[in-house]
Each structure stands twice: as C-alpha cells, then as structure tokens.
Scaffold this active site. Structure first.
Site, PDB file in Angstrom:
ATOM      1  N   ASN A 158      -5.880   2.499 -53.629  1.00 43.35           N
ATOM      2  CA  ASN A 158      -4.831   1.595 -53.143  1.00 43.35           C
ATOM      3  C   ASN A 158      -5.426   0.398 -52.529  1.00 43.35           C
ATOM      4  O   ASN A 158      -4.613  -0.758 -52.390  1.00 43.35           O
ATOM      5  CB  ASN A 158      -4.059   2.381 -52.009  1.00 43.35           C
ATOM      6  N   LYS A 181     -18.864   4.869 -55.573  1.00 45.12           N
ATOM      7  CA  LYS A 181     -18.153   5.522 -56.632  1.00 45.12           C
ATOM      8  C   LYS A 181     -16.720   5.195 -56.640  1.00 45.12           C
ATOM      9  O   LYS A 181     -15.990   5.713 -55.926  1.00 45.12           O
ATOM     10  CB  LYS A 181     -18.538   6.860 -56.898  1.00 45.12           C
ATOM     11  N   PRO A 182     -16.160   4.286 -57.426  1.00 39.39           N
ATOM     12  CA  PRO A 182     -14.721   3.678 -57.269  1.00 39.39           C
ATOM     13  C   PRO A 182     -13.635   4.543 -57.766  1.00 39.39           C
ATOM     14  O   PRO A 182     -14.329   5.550 -58.482  1.00 39.39           O
ATOM     15  CB  PRO A 182     -14.749   2.279 -58.056  1.00 39.39           C
ATOM     16  N   GLY A 231      -9.798   9.274 -49.452  1.00 37.75           N
ATOM     17  CA  GLY A 231      -8.800   9.820 -50.473  1.00 37.75           C
ATOM     18  C   GLY A 231      -8.014  11.097 -50.001  1.00 37.75           C
ATOM     19  O   GLY A 231      -7.591  11.192 -49.058  1.00 37.75           O
ATOM     20  N   SER A 232      -7.667  12.140 -50.799  1.00 40.02           N
ATOM     21  CA  SER A 232      -7.042  13.012 -50.706  1.00 40.02           C
ATOM     22  C   SER A 232      -7.686  14.184 -49.788  1.00 40.02           C
ATOM     23  O   SER A 232      -8.710  14.318 -49.835  1.00 40.02           O
ATOM     24  CB  SER A 232      -6.462  13.711 -51.691  1.00 40.02           C
ATOM     25  N   GLU A 253     -11.901  10.138 -44.368  1.00 36.23           N
ATOM     26  CA  GLU A 253     -10.672   9.206 -44.164  1.00 36.23           C
ATOM     27  C   GLU A 253      -9.583   9.684 -45.418  1.00 36.23           C
ATOM     28  O   GLU A 253      -9.717   9.456 -46.272  1.00 36.23           O
ATOM     29  CB  GLU A 253     -10.841   7.848 -44.485  1.00 36.23           C
ATOM     30  N   CYS A 287      -2.411   4.739 -46.845  1.00 37.48           N
ATOM     31  CA  CYS A 287      -2.430   5.790 -45.966  1.00 37.48           C
ATOM     32  C   CYS A 287      -1.513   5.682 -44.800  1.00 37.48           C
ATOM     33  O   CYS A 287      -1.303   6.920 -44.200  1.00 37.48           O
ATOM     34  CB  CYS A 287      -3.954   6.034 -45.780  1.00 37.48           C
ATOM     35  N   GLU A 389       2.178  14.004 -47.457  1.00 36.77           N
ATOM     36  CA  GLU A 389       2.357  12.611 -47.515  1.00 36.77           C
ATOM     37  C   GLU A 389       2.964  12.530 -49.033  1.00 36.77           C
ATOM     38  O   GLU A 389       2.803  12.968 -49.826  1.00 36.77           O
ATOM     39  CB  GLU A 389       0.566  12.375 -47.865  1.00 36.77           C
TER      40      GLU A 389
HETATM   41  P1  NAD Z   1      -8.612  11.654 -54.534  1.00 40.01           P
HETATM   42  O1  NAD Z   1      -9.105  12.353 -53.448  1.00 40.01           O
HETATM   43  O2  NAD Z   1      -7.774  12.170 -55.591  1.00 40.01           O
HETATM   44  O3  NAD Z   1      -9.747  10.660 -55.271  1.00 40.01           O
HETATM   45  C1  NAD Z   1     -10.343   9.886 -54.340  1.00 40.01           C
HETATM   46  C2  NAD Z   1     -12.011   9.807 -55.204  1.00 40.01           C
HETATM   47  O4  NAD Z   1     -12.424  11.102 -55.074  1.00 40.01           O
HETATM   48  C3  NAD Z   1     -11.945   9.504 -56.526  1.00 40.01           C
HETATM   49  O5  NAD Z   1     -12.983   8.286 -56.486  1.00 40.01           O
HETATM   50  C4  NAD Z   1     -12.422  10.426 -57.085  1.00 40.01           C
HETATM   51  O6  NAD Z   1     -12.796  10.200 -58.497  1.00 40.01           O
HETATM   52  C5  NAD Z   1     -13.365  11.209 -56.192  1.00 40.01           C
HETATM   53  N1  NAD Z   1     -13.465  12.549 -56.513  1.00 40.01           N
HETATM   54  C6  NAD Z   1     -12.583  13.614 -57.032  1.00 40.01           C
HETATM   55  N2  NAD Z   1     -13.217  14.742 -56.968  1.00 40.01           N
HETATM   56  C7  NAD Z   1     -14.282  14.520 -56.303  1.00 40.01           C
HETATM   57  C8  NAD Z   1     -15.517  15.526 -55.749  1.00 40.01           C
HETATM   58  N3  NAD Z   1     -15.449  16.895 -56.130  1.00 40.01           N
HETATM   59  N4  NAD Z   1     -16.421  15.042 -55.310  1.00 40.01           N
HETATM   60  C9  NAD Z   1     -16.672  13.742 -55.147  1.00 40.01           C
HETATM   61  N5  NAD Z   1     -15.730  12.685 -55.301  1.00 40.01           N
HETATM   62  C10 NAD Z   1     -14.395  13.403 -55.978  1.00 40.01           C
HETATM   63  O7  NAD Z   1      -7.573  10.389 -53.669  1.00 40.01           O
HETATM   64  P2  NAD Z   1      -6.518   9.527 -54.603  1.00 40.01           P
HETATM   65  O8  NAD Z   1      -5.459  10.181 -55.163  1.00 40.01           O
HETATM   66  O9  NAD Z   1      -7.434   8.537 -55.571  1.00 40.01           O
HETATM   67  O10 NAD Z   1      -6.232   8.417 -53.185  1.00 40.01           O
HETATM   68  C11 NAD Z   1      -4.958   8.672 -52.385  1.00 40.01           C
HETATM   69  C12 NAD Z   1      -5.320   9.292 -51.203  1.00 40.01           C
HETATM   70  O11 NAD Z   1      -6.070   8.532 -50.521  1.00 40.01           O
HETATM   71  C13 NAD Z   1      -3.969   9.523 -50.345  1.00 40.01           C
HETATM   72  O12 NAD Z   1      -4.064  10.773 -49.795  1.00 40.01           O
HETATM   73  C14 NAD Z   1      -4.278   8.262 -49.244  1.00 40.01           C
HETATM   74  O13 NAD Z   1      -3.363   8.822 -48.013  1.00 40.01           O
HETATM   75  C15 NAD Z   1      -5.547   8.413 -49.077  1.00 40.01           C
HETATM   76  N6  NAD Z   1      -6.205   7.470 -48.380  1.00 40.01           N
HETATM   77  C16 NAD Z   1      -6.539   7.481 -47.071  1.00 40.01           C
HETATM   78  C17 NAD Z   1      -6.954   6.291 -46.230  1.00 40.01           C
HETATM   79  C18 NAD Z   1      -7.477   6.560 -44.806  1.00 40.01           C
HETATM   80  O14 NAD Z   1      -7.946   5.739 -44.484  1.00 40.01           O
HETATM   81  N7  NAD Z   1      -7.051   7.779 -44.267  1.00 40.01           N
HETATM   82  C19 NAD Z   1      -6.861   5.021 -46.935  1.00 40.01           C
HETATM   83  C20 NAD Z   1      -6.521   4.935 -48.290  1.00 40.01           C
HETATM   84  C21 NAD Z   1      -5.982   6.171 -48.792  1.00 40.01           C
END
Ligand code: NAD
Length: 507
Positions: A158, A181-182, A231-232, A253, A287, A389
């Site tokens: 995002n 790792k994007p 991320g999630s 985060e 987020c 969320e």
């Molecule tokens: P996601 O957790 O699916 O993926 C995020 C990253 O993690 C990706 O690069 C993915 O390839 C990597 N990943 C997946 N499995 C992994 C593992 N086992 N080990 C290491 N890396 C792994 O998240 P998403 O759906 O891409 O992102 C959306 C989420 O991010 C939403 O919940 C949002 O609220 C959150 N977010 C939080 C903040 C914050 O600052 N709190 C900011 C932006 C987004």
C-alpha cells in the site's frame, strides 16, 4: 522516461551489490496493472543461493558503512534524499502503474520519503550513547549505540516506498545494512527505487524479490540480525515466531481497525469531509484508514447525509488520469472486500452509497480492479464488518449515544493502531486521548504522520515503533561500557572477603 522500456529492464532482476542483475531463478510471476488488468512485467521468486549471496554482501557493506564517521554517513544519506527528489516522478509513475494509486498520491509518497531520509540523516549522528553518573568514583561509565548488523525489511504494497524508508532510513542512520523483500504487488517500483542509493557503499541496500518463502528465508537466515515487518497479523505472527528461535529482534507493524468518532461539538461538514478522506484515501488500503465510524445520535443524520454527498463527488479511474480514487491493489483484494460487504448486508447493514463495481469506465479499464467507495448504515456493533480490518473502500457507520459508548466500542477491538475523534470539547479531547487504547490518537486530524513522532500499534496491531527517536532506537543495540582508567584494585568487593562480613554462624 519510457515506462514500458523501464518496466522491461527491471523485470526479472534483483538489486545486488549496487546493480540490477538478472535473477538466476526460472520461477517468474506476472506484474499486472490493476487499472487495466493487463500484464506490464514480471518478477522472480529468487533462488536460495541468491538470498545467501545478498546477505553476504550486506554484511560486508555494513562493516565499511559503520567504519565511516557519523558525519560521513549523514552526508551520504542527505545525498540519498536528494536523489529521491530527483527521481520522484519516474518512481511515482511506476508506483501508480503497479499499485493503481492516483499519481498525486504516488508523487506525495516520494516527497514524504525524502523528508524521512533527511530527518534520520541528522538524527543518526545526534548521539551514539550517553555518559552515566558513575557508581564508583574515578571511573567512566557510558553507553554506546551500535547497529544490529543486517536488517531485513519485509513490506506490503500500500505504501511500498514510504514504509520501506521509514524503516530503512532509521536502520541506515543507525549503521546497519538493509535487505528489502518487497510486496509481490510492488516489486518493480521497489527495484526502480533502488537507484536512489547510488551514493551509499555497494551492497549496503539491496532488494531480493519473491513471495513469502523468500521472506521467510531472510528472516531465519543465520546472518541477518533484525527484521522490520509491515503487513498482516498472520504473517507478523509467523515472523515473530521465526525470530524467537534465534532471539532475533523484530518490529511488527500489522493491521489496524481504526475507529472514527464524531461528537456533537464538531463541525459536522468538516467531519464528513475528513471521514471521506479517512475512509477512501488510497481506496481504503491504509493501515490507519477509518474503518468504524461511531457517530453521536444528535448529529448522525446530518453526518450521514454529508458523508454520502462528499463520497458521491469522488472521481474513480486510472491513477494516471484526473481522479481521486484508483483501483484496488489486485483482484484477490477486491474479491475479499466484496465478500465482507455481502456478509454485512446479510447481517442487516444497508448500502446508502456505492456498493459495487463502477459502471461507465473507459473500455481500457474494463478489466481493472475498481470498487466504488461504499457507505453502510444500520450497522450494529456486533456485526462481522466491524470486527476485523476491512482494508478496502467500505465505511460502516454506527449510531452511538455518548462518548462513553464510543470509547467502549473503540476499545472493544482486538486491534489498537490509531483512532480519530472529531470534537471541539476540551473535556472530550482529554478523555479520548487518555482512554483510547491505541498507538496514536488524532483529534480533528485524521491519517496524519509526523516523521519526528513514533508510529505503531498496540494489541494485534503490532509491537515496537518506527519513526521519531523511538524508530532509531528500534534499529540499535545499547552497549554498557565501564572503564577504570587507573586499573586500581577493587578491594571494596573482590576476594578475599573479610571475616567481619562472613555469615554470623561461621564464627
Ligand atoms: P501480508 O502479510 O500478506 O504480506 C506482507 C509481506 O510479507 C509480503 O512481502 C509477503 O511476501 C511477506 N510474507 C508472507 N509470508 C511471509 C513469511 N512467512 N515470512 C516472511 N515474509 C512473508 O500483508 P499484505 O496483505 O501484503 O498487507 C496488508 C496488511 O498490511 C494490512 O493488514 C495492513 O493493515 C498492513 N499494514 C500495516 C501498516 C502499519 O504500519 N501497521 C502499514 C501498512 C499496511
């Protein structure tokens, strides 16, 4: 810049040792423009050996980076910030083509990024420890701030550049190297952005591409020393567990489910405009988006009327056009949000604005992942739509009868990232800022950040802080040093113990 040539050049590369090089992996994934649904490039799921080589380069580069003076590191980081400003529009265009966000938002993201790099350039040299009041006369006792080593940064799509730099700039300023790792949905943008690091030692910032398996390899690698994850919740948990095996420090985060409270003393027209932005900025994929709107019954009808009117004005389309709202990041996300909406309606919520895929878009956008900004009313506090969320353009509005009720509902969530309150009543401001359980509270100022202040969540929204001085400490070790310049004998507590201090029963 010809974006087609640029996307082709970046496709299938990794950024290692200061250059884009073709990945050795044959596993490739398509990069889709979410506005058109058409393929615009590809990226590699890198081989494990490529991860190993990247980690080795990162550790070598980190040692030479830390050997520089603090001033030299600061000057190099200011050069990075200048490069960000120079490449701003080139990176922004790729960012919009890959994630769908309106070009203005992409260009803004790059500007905020430059600000963060300049901020950490100076903060990193401000102090590297402190001198303590000694506990023994004649001795010098102090702390040294030291880098972790190689920091792994794992990201969502995002805000792929801003969220990267919030962690990377602090990590670099603290003397670390960085491997990013994007997200699978922002890989080419991140690869392009790597060009801003030309002024840094080769290998200090590198990018490996791929999915969760590649991220997991970096996290559990013996020679990486810290993980910054955004991320999630599910992935955050997996990363925290993997880090626990090696006691590797981490920053998590994760998701938010932020409340947006409107009270009668607020200017309702301003609150409605703010709500429209908080709910639908970046298509709700923030987020800290407003996810649950708790509106006092005295202003509820007026607020809903104005919220609908403001939302109806939003222009949807390609982020490269004159629009306010682009598509969602990818088809899977749109399908997920459609399910959340269907469930809300099944449980009794009513759609009063939007609710579907927009009609009447130009033919070339027919396969894009667009979804209308949607407002729901008749929402009850226990409905599923409020519990997790949404991360998409849905805004459920709940009628409440008091600030107490709004705060109780806000705090009833598993999440605790941020909350916004619209009020002009000083007692309400005082109570809301003290009683809401979250990392951030905004009074009449939704979705704002300040690089000088800490950003992060409580409960399932994460652990640790980025930004501000706290965000620098996240990426530093503190070492205690105690020096006796005279090398004197410490006979006040060394052997032999005096008989006078022996156990009374011994004599
Ligand atoms: P996601 O957790 O699916 O993926 C995020 C990253 O993690 C990706 O690069 C993915 O390839 C990597 N990943 C997946 N499995 C992994 C593992 N086992 N080990 C290491 N890396 C792994 O998240 P998403 O759906 O891409 O992102 C959306 C989420 O991010 C939403 O919940 C949002 O609220 C959150 N977010 C939080 C903040 C914050 O600052 N709190 C900011 C932006 C987004």
């Amino acid at each position: 810049m010809n974006h087609e040539t640029e996307l082709a050049r970046l496709s299938g590369t990794v950024y290692r040792n200061g250059a884009h090089v073709a990945s050795t992996s044959s596993r490739r994934r398509a990069v889709i423009d979410p506005a058109t649904g058409k393929q615009i490039g590809e990226f590699a799921d890198v081989d494990p050996e490529e991860v190993d080589a990247t980690v080795e380069s990162a550790n070598t580069a980190q040692r030479s980076w830390w050997a520089l003076s603090a001033l030299e590191r600061a000057e190099a980081l200011h050069e990075v910030a200048a490069r960000v400003r120079k490449l701003r529009f080139d990176v922004a265009e790729i960012l919009t083509r890959e994630t769908g966000k309106p070009f203005k938002e992409s260009a803004d993201e790059l500007m905020w990024t430059a600000t963060a790099v300049d901020y950490y350039a100076e903060l990193g040299r401000h102090n590297v420890g402190s001198v303590l009041g000694n506990s023994i006369a004649g001795q010098l006792h102090y702390t040294l701030k030291e880098p972790m080593g190689t920091v792994v940064v794992i990201l969502p799509a995002n805000y792929p550049i801003l969220l990267f730099i919030w962690e990377a700039a602090a990590a670099l300023a603290a003397g670390n190297s960085v491997i990013v790792k994007p997200s699978e949905w922002a890989t080419l943008t991140t690869l392009k952005f790597m060009e801003v690091f030309d002024a840094l030692p080769t290998g200090l910032v590198q990018c490996v591409t791929g999915g969760g398996t590649v991220g997991a390899q970096l996290v559990s690698h013996r020679d990486t020393h810290m993980v910054g994850f955004t991320g999630s919740v599910a992935t955050g948990r997996a990363i925290a567990r993997a880090c626990a095996d090696q006691f590797k420090p981490y920053l998590i985060e994760a998701s938010g489910n932020d409340a947006f409270i409107v009270l009668p003393s607020a200017p309702v027209d301003v609150a409605a405009k703010a709500a429209t932005f908080a709910a639908f900025f970046n298509c709700g994929q923030v987020c800290t988006s407003g996810e649950r709107f708790y509106v006092h019954e005295d202003v509820y009808d007026e607020f809903v009327r104005l919220f609908i009117a403001e939302t109806a004005k939003l222009r949807i389309g390609s982020g490269l056009d004159q629009v306010d709202i682009g598509p969602m990041e990818h088809g899977g996300e749109r399908a997920r949000v459609e399910k959340v909406l269907a469930r809300a309606v099944e449980q009794g919520a009513s759609i009063v604005q939007g609710g579907g895929r927009p009609q009447g878009l130009p033919d070339e956008l027919a396969d894009g992942f667009f979804f209308e900004p949607t407002i729901l009313v008749n929402v009850e506090a226990d409905m599923d739509v409020l519990q997790a969320e949404i991360f998409g353009p849905l805004a459920p509005v709940v009628k409440v009868s008091s600030l107490d009720e709004a705060i109780a509902l806000t705090n009833g969530s598993d999440f605790g990232l941020g909350a916004t309150v619209y009020t002009k009543d000083s007692e309400e401001i005082f109570r809301a800022t003290n009683e809401i359980v979250s990392g951030m509270v905004w009074i009449n100022a939704p979705i704002l950040d300040n690089v000088a202040g800490p950003f992060g969540g409580r409960k399932m929204s994460g652990i640790g802080r980025q930004l501000g001085t706290e965000g620098l400490e996240t990426f530093r070790h503190t070492k205690l040093v105690m020096v006796d310049p005279a090398a004197s004998e410490h006979d006040f507590w060394w052997f032999p113990y005096s008989d006078a201090e022996a156990f009374p029963g011994a004599v």
